[in-house]
Design an enzyme around this catalytic site. Structure first.
Site, PDB file in Angstrom:
ATOM      1  N   ARG A   1      44.759 -33.562 -59.759  1.00 61.86           N
ATOM      2  CA  ARG A   1      43.489 -32.920 -59.977  1.00 61.86           C
ATOM      3  C   ARG A   1      42.629 -33.212 -58.907  1.00 61.86           C
ATOM      4  O   ARG A   1      41.170 -33.078 -58.934  1.00 61.86           O
ATOM      5  CB  ARG A   1      43.022 -32.533 -61.269  1.00 61.86           C
ATOM      6  CG  ARG A   1      43.993 -31.691 -62.130  1.00 61.86           C
ATOM      7  CD  ARG A   1      44.210 -30.284 -61.593  1.00 61.86           C
ATOM      8  NE  ARG A   1      44.810 -29.392 -62.601  1.00 61.86           N
ATOM      9  CZ  ARG A   1      46.320 -29.222 -62.474  1.00 61.86           C
ATOM     10  NH1 ARG A   1      46.768 -29.546 -61.195  1.00 61.86           N
ATOM     11  NH2 ARG A   1      46.882 -28.239 -63.057  1.00 61.86           N
ATOM     12  N   LEU A   2      42.627 -34.104 -57.929  1.00 60.62           N
ATOM     13  CA  LEU A   2      41.731 -34.853 -57.227  1.00 60.62           C
ATOM     14  C   LEU A   2      41.874 -33.743 -55.795  1.00 60.62           C
ATOM     15  O   LEU A   2      42.308 -34.148 -54.703  1.00 60.62           O
ATOM     16  CB  LEU A   2      42.141 -36.128 -56.738  1.00 60.62           C
ATOM     17  CG  LEU A   2      41.717 -37.180 -58.042  1.00 60.62           C
ATOM     18  CD1 LEU A   2      42.351 -38.641 -57.519  1.00 60.62           C
ATOM     19  CD2 LEU A   2      40.368 -37.019 -58.478  1.00 60.62           C
TER      20      LEU A   2
END
Length: 224
Positions: A194-195
């Protein structure tokens, strides 16, 4: 129903760096749109349109019908909820979500009514059934049954006989186009953990700018 909190997709290691961006927002949008088409993303021209009207915020999916240096184009019934909201507050947002490429494009800007000649030219290019439908539907208004809508459709088919000409069903006076002029365009690339990468082009003076004018935009990287 499954627990949606347990559904996860790893978006992989594809990245988006400033060096990857095209010279201006229009070129970058067209590039990603073409890649979404090549990846067989369903309806890549589908976009969420968010508005704020007298009765509050609302969002819906509409279809992009054009994009050029001026901005993004859509068409609708100008008595609909979205049109009334735009008349109340022309500040809008658009969101393209291309799941097949793990990408999104988010646009913030102002909507304005397109010149009537553009609306009529586009309307004439639509399939006959869609032109009849534009007359038949009093969009956003309640109706008791779908049969009523079908009856109205049949009545309009009789009113506008099929001559094979695009002019046999004229554009309704209450149907028209909107141009969304952007002051912010975000290109979002999904990544693992989720970066995600978020590169945002922001108009230098805060007002809508030409999408093909590289000098009118500054770049920001935002945290996911």
């Amino acid at each position: 129903m499954e627990d949606p909190a347990q559904r996860r997709v790893d978006y992989g290691e594809r990245s988006l760096e400033p060096a990857d961006l095209a010279a201006h927002p229009l070129e970058q949008f067209r590039r990603w749109y073409s890649e979404a088409v090549a990846a067989a993303v369903p309806e890549p021209n589908a976009m969420a349109l968010a508005t704020s009207g007298p009765d509050g915020a609302s969002a819906r999916t509409v279809l992009l019908k054009g994009v050029d240096a001026r901005g993004f184009v859509l068409y609708t019934n100008q008595r609909s909820r979205k049109a009334l909201a735009i008349a109340h507050d022309p500040r809008v947002a658009l969101l393209f979500t291309w799941h097949g490429t793990h990408r999104q494009v988010a646009v913030r800007g102002r909507a304005e009514v397109l010149p009537r000649e553009e609306t009529e030219a586009y309307f004439a290019s639509r399939p006959r059934a869609s032109r009849i439908g534009a007359w038949a539907s009093e969009q956003s208004r309640p109706i008791a049954t779908s049969a009523e809508l079908r009856e109205r459709e049949e009545e309009l088919r009789r009113r506008f006989p099929d001559t094979g000409s695009p002019d046999d069903v004229p554009a309704p006076p209450h149907w028209g186009g909107y141009l969304v002029r952007a002051h912010e365009v975000e290109f979002w690339q999904g990544r693992t953990s989720r970066l995600h990468d978020r590169l945002v082009l922001v108009s230098r003076d805060g007002s809508p700018a030409a999408l093909d004018d590289a000098a009118a935009w500054r770049l920001e990287r935002r945290q996911p």
